[in-house]
Every structure is written in structure tokens, then in C-alpha cells.
Write a protein that holds these residues in place. Structure first.
Motif, PDB file in Angstrom:
ATOM      1  N   SER A   2     -29.103 -27.810  42.452  1.00  0.00           N
ATOM      2  CA  SER A   2     -28.039 -28.726  42.081  1.00  0.00           C
ATOM      3  C   SER A   2     -27.580 -29.569  43.347  1.00  0.00           C
ATOM      4  O   SER A   2     -27.999 -28.884  44.604  1.00  0.00           O
ATOM      5  CB  SER A   2     -26.793 -27.890  41.780  1.00  0.00           C
ATOM      6  OG  SER A   2     -26.321 -27.171  42.697  1.00  0.00           O
ATOM      7  N   VAL A   3     -27.252 -30.796  43.117  1.00  0.00           N
ATOM      8  CA  VAL A   3     -26.910 -31.642  44.204  1.00  0.00           C
ATOM      9  C   VAL A   3     -25.557 -32.328  44.116  1.00  0.00           C
ATOM     10  O   VAL A   3     -25.062 -32.665  43.029  1.00  0.00           O
ATOM     11  CB  VAL A   3     -27.885 -32.864  44.055  1.00  0.00           C
ATOM     12  CG1 VAL A   3     -27.631 -33.750  45.190  1.00  0.00           C
ATOM     13  CG2 VAL A   3     -29.325 -32.350  44.307  1.00  0.00           C
ATOM     14  N   ARG A   4     -24.684 -32.149  45.135  1.00  0.00           N
ATOM     15  CA  ARG A   4     -23.364 -32.525  45.378  1.00  0.00           C
ATOM     16  C   ARG A   4     -23.046 -33.682  46.322  1.00  0.00           C
ATOM     17  O   ARG A   4     -23.553 -33.334  47.545  1.00  0.00           O
ATOM     18  CB  ARG A   4     -22.183 -31.344  45.318  1.00  0.00           C
ATOM     19  CG  ARG A   4     -20.736 -31.845  45.318  1.00  0.00           C
ATOM     20  CD  ARG A   4     -19.921 -30.436  45.520  1.00  0.00           C
ATOM     21  NE  ARG A   4     -20.354 -30.074  46.809  1.00  0.00           N
ATOM     22  CZ  ARG A   4     -19.517 -30.342  47.842  1.00  0.00           C
ATOM     23  NH1 ARG A   4     -18.682 -31.275  47.878  1.00  0.00           N
ATOM     24  NH2 ARG A   4     -19.779 -29.765  49.087  1.00  0.00           N
ATOM     25  N   VAL A  15     -23.961 -37.855  52.696  1.00  0.00           N
ATOM     26  CA  VAL A  15     -24.253 -36.316  52.810  1.00  0.00           C
ATOM     27  C   VAL A  15     -24.362 -35.660  51.690  1.00  0.00           C
ATOM     28  O   VAL A  15     -23.417 -35.939  50.792  1.00  0.00           O
ATOM     29  CB  VAL A  15     -23.294 -35.960  53.809  1.00  0.00           C
ATOM     30  CG1 VAL A  15     -23.831 -34.336  53.949  1.00  0.00           C
ATOM     31  CG2 VAL A  15     -23.146 -36.587  55.145  1.00  0.00           C
ATOM     32  N   TRP A  16     -25.311 -35.144  51.219  1.00  0.00           N
ATOM     33  CA  TRP A  16     -25.534 -34.092  49.931  1.00  0.00           C
ATOM     34  C   TRP A  16     -25.538 -32.798  50.367  1.00  0.00           C
ATOM     35  O   TRP A  16     -26.304 -32.380  51.087  1.00  0.00           O
ATOM     36  CB  TRP A  16     -26.572 -34.781  49.080  1.00  0.00           C
ATOM     37  CG  TRP A  16     -26.591 -36.227  48.844  1.00  0.00           C
ATOM     38  CD1 TRP A  16     -25.827 -36.461  47.413  1.00  0.00           C
ATOM     39  CD2 TRP A  16     -26.827 -37.237  49.462  1.00  0.00           C
ATOM     40  NE1 TRP A  16     -25.934 -38.081  47.544  1.00  0.00           N
ATOM     41  CE2 TRP A  16     -26.265 -38.624  48.584  1.00  0.00           C
ATOM     42  CE3 TRP A  16     -27.381 -37.578  50.338  1.00  0.00           C
ATOM     43  CZ2 TRP A  16     -26.635 -39.758  48.933  1.00  0.00           C
ATOM     44  CZ3 TRP A  16     -27.475 -38.947  50.903  1.00  0.00           C
ATOM     45  CH2 TRP A  16     -27.347 -40.207  50.243  1.00  0.00           C
ATOM     46  N   ASP A  17     -24.819 -32.222  49.334  1.00  0.00           N
ATOM     47  CA  ASP A  17     -24.980 -30.560  49.704  1.00  0.00           C
ATOM     48  C   ASP A  17     -25.842 -30.191  48.571  1.00  0.00           C
ATOM     49  O   ASP A  17     -25.764 -30.440  47.146  1.00  0.00           O
ATOM     50  CB  ASP A  17     -23.475 -29.961  49.084  1.00  0.00           C
ATOM     51  CG  ASP A  17     -23.777 -28.509  48.945  1.00  0.00           C
ATOM     52  OD1 ASP A  17     -24.698 -27.620  49.080  1.00  0.00           O
ATOM     53  OD2 ASP A  17     -22.230 -27.890  48.627  1.00  0.00           O
ATOM     54  N   LEU A  18     -27.053 -29.397  48.874  1.00  0.00           N
ATOM     55  CA  LEU A  18     -28.227 -29.023  47.961  1.00  0.00           C
ATOM     56  C   LEU A  18     -28.056 -27.348  47.763  1.00  0.00           C
ATOM     57  O   LEU A  18     -28.016 -26.821  48.829  1.00  0.00           O
ATOM     58  CB  LEU A  18     -29.422 -29.218  48.716  1.00  0.00           C
ATOM     59  CG  LEU A  18     -29.710 -30.626  49.222  1.00  0.00           C
ATOM     60  CD1 LEU A  18     -31.070 -30.751  49.890  1.00  0.00           C
ATOM     61  CD2 LEU A  18     -29.417 -31.757  48.258  1.00  0.00           C
ATOM     62  N   VAL A  24     -28.084 -20.359  47.866  1.00  0.00           N
ATOM     63  CA  VAL A  24     -28.458 -20.763  49.165  1.00  0.00           C
ATOM     64  C   VAL A  24     -28.146 -22.364  49.305  1.00  0.00           C
ATOM     65  O   VAL A  24     -28.773 -23.201  48.593  1.00  0.00           O
ATOM     66  CB  VAL A  24     -29.762 -20.360  49.782  1.00  0.00           C
ATOM     67  CG1 VAL A  24     -30.017 -21.029  51.321  1.00  0.00           C
ATOM     68  CG2 VAL A  24     -30.142 -19.128  49.874  1.00  0.00           C
ATOM     69  N   HIS A  25     -27.368 -22.786  50.318  1.00  0.00           N
ATOM     70  CA  HIS A  25     -26.946 -24.259  50.641  1.00  0.00           C
ATOM     71  C   HIS A  25     -27.548 -24.847  51.536  1.00  0.00           C
ATOM     72  O   HIS A  25     -27.778 -24.120  52.885  1.00  0.00           O
ATOM     73  CB  HIS A  25     -25.371 -24.481  50.784  1.00  0.00           C
ATOM     74  CG  HIS A  25     -24.613 -24.194  49.562  1.00  0.00           C
ATOM     75  ND1 HIS A  25     -24.337 -25.198  48.666  1.00  0.00           N
ATOM     76  CD2 HIS A  25     -24.309 -23.008  49.031  1.00  0.00           C
ATOM     77  CE1 HIS A  25     -23.463 -24.699  47.535  1.00  0.00           C
ATOM     78  NE2 HIS A  25     -23.503 -23.375  47.918  1.00  0.00           N
TER      79      HIS A  25
END
Length: 272
Positions: A2-4, A15-18, A24-25
Motif C-alpha cells: 500500500s502507498v500513502r 514523500v510516500w509511505d510504502l 514493514v514501512h
């Protein structure tokens, strides 16, 4: 996966949180400029490891032609968002002082770095006229005179300790968790006078809370020298005019208020 979107609230932040398997981020960051990419990728390779394994993200990979970095995640929430009490803020500042000292003392500066650091206060003073021009009529003649006077004083403070600074050292870049404090966002990390890392703290956190300043400097390991104290005062004046130029132009009321508050305080001290 998932991508936020985890970008800051300004248009050049990307910036993206994967989130991958088992939660695991990682973070994917696209730098806003070649200069910031160069500074940050170099910092992750040569400076940030001095902070300790869990005290900052680590660089997994980078792609210079696209200004992209893939970073590990560290636990915590920006301290600014947590609604901390007095004792908690002192604990945060105490740990920030430790990490700041580690960063400032992270290895010997190379010849070019040392020259850049030695010139950093003059470079800051050089920016005064540029920012004054951008403020237009938002500053009075007396306020403009005060800014120019502090820029001139900054050139005369004499030698001060130098090293690698974070460059945006403030609670929005301090992640606080049960595991302690971690620092993030090293795109402004560079060789400079160490005292430059205290400007935002002096104009925000420490202005009304000297206990936080005391906690920070105690764990930092030393008091500021007379030359550093003089430099810090001058740098807060230059920060004020920078804020009053940048804040209104970018619709940032918080930055604008910071600049106005600092300038008003300096004016009262000059003319009580």
C-alpha cells in the motif's frame, strides 16, 4: 503493497509511505532540487550513522538522475503533534541535545567542508538585503535598520565551532516514541557554524520555555560560547526577516508569526 502520500503541506514536498509485507514501512522521497538531494544523500552516507541505529532513517538506495531516495522508517510521531506536557518536552529536548551533539561531531570536516563552514555566518549575513527587498513595506525603517545592524554584527563575532548541522532542527523533524527520539529530514544538512542549528529553537521552543533550552544544552554537553551567543542573536534577526519575506509569499501564517514575534522582541530589547 500500500502507498500513502506522506508529503509535508508545501507544494515541493514529495514523500510516500510504502507499507509492504508484515506491515514493514519504507519511505520514498523525491528531493525538491539537486542541491537538496546531494546534501541529504551525502548526509545519510557519511553523517547520519553517527546518530545510532534507531535514531534516524537509513538510506537503502538512491537514484541521482531522478532525485529519488528509498529510506527505512523509524518509529514515532513528530513531537510538535503530540500535545506534550512540560516534563515530556524537557525529556524530548534532553534527547535532542544528545543527538544534535552527535551530529555536530560526526567526523572531521574535509578541506572544502571546513571552508564552507567557516564562511557560513558571512553567507547568512549576505542574505539580509535579499530578504529585506522581498519584505516590501512590511518592515518599518527602524526594523530594517535593526536587521542591517545585526547582519553587520554577525560578520564580527569571530570564530565559532563548526561541524555538520541538521539545518531544520525543530520538533516537526523530531519523532518521539516509547523508544526515544529520532531525527528525520536531512536535506538541509551541511557544514556550517554549529550555532545555526539552534536558531529555530531559540525563536520558538526556547523563547518562552528556558527550561527546555537548559535541558537541551545540558545534554548537548556545553554552554554556548560568548561568540556563539552573539551569533545566535544576530541569526534570529536574520531568521525574522527571512520569515517575513517567505511566510506571506507562501501563505504560511505560522512562519510569518514567528518572524513578527522575533522582530518585535528584538525591537523591544533595543528600545525598551
Amino acid at each position: 503493497m500500500s502507498v500513502r502520500d506522506a508529503s509535508h503541506d508545501w507544494d515541493r514536498s514529495r514523500v510516500w509511505d510504502l507499507e509492504g509485507e508484515r506491515g514493514v514501512h519504507h519511505y520514498l522521497k523525491v528531493s525538491p532540487s539537486q542541491k537538496f538531494f546531494t546534501r541529504e544523500s551525502r548526509a545519510y552516507r557519511h553523517v547520519v550513522p553517527a546518530l545510532g541505529h534507531t535514531r534516524a532513517p537509513h538510506l537503502i538506495d538512491s537514484r541521482a538522475q531522478d532525485l529519488v531516495m528509498l529510506l527505512t522508517a523509524v518509529p514515532g510521531t513528530p513531537a510538535k503533534q503530540l500535545g506534550l506536557g512540560g516534563a515530556e518536552w524537557r525529556a524530548v529536548h534532553q534527547q535532542a541535545g544528545v543527538l544534535c551533539a552527535r551530529l555536530h561531531e560526526a567526523g572531521e570536516l574535509e578541506r572544502g567542508d571546513r571552508a564552507e563552514a567557516a564562511a557560513s555566518l558571512n553567507a547568512a549575513a549576505d542574505g539580509a538585503e535579499k530578504y529585506l527587498a522581498r519584505t516590501g513595506d512590511r518592515l518599518t525603517q527602524d526594523e530594517q535598520r535593526l536587521i542591517r545592524d545585526h547582519a553587520a554584527r554577525l560578520r564580527r563575532v569571530g570564530p565559532v565551532p563548526v561541524g555538520f548541522i541538521h539545518g531544520d532542527n525543530q520538533p516537526r523533524n523530531w519523532l518521539w516514541s516509547e523508544q526515544g527520539l529520532a531525527l528525520v529530514d536531512f536535506e538541509r544538512t551541511r557544514p556550517a557554524a554549529r550555532v545555526q542549528d539552534f536558531v529555530i529553537l531559540a525563536t520558538t521552543q526556547w523563547a518562552d520555555h528556558p527550561d527546555r533550552e537548559k535541558a537541551f544544552l545540558l545534554s548537548y554537553g556545553r554552554k554556548l560560547s560568548d561568540a556563539e551567543q552573539q551569533a545566535l542573536r544576530c541569526l534570529t534577526a536574520l531568521d525574522a526577516v527571512n520569515c517575513l519575506a517567505w511566510g506571506p509569499a507562501n501563505g504560511d501564517d505560522e512562519v510569518t508569526a514567528r518572524g513578527r514575534r522575533t522582530l518585535d522582541r528584538l525591537m523591544r530589547e533595543v528600545r525598551p
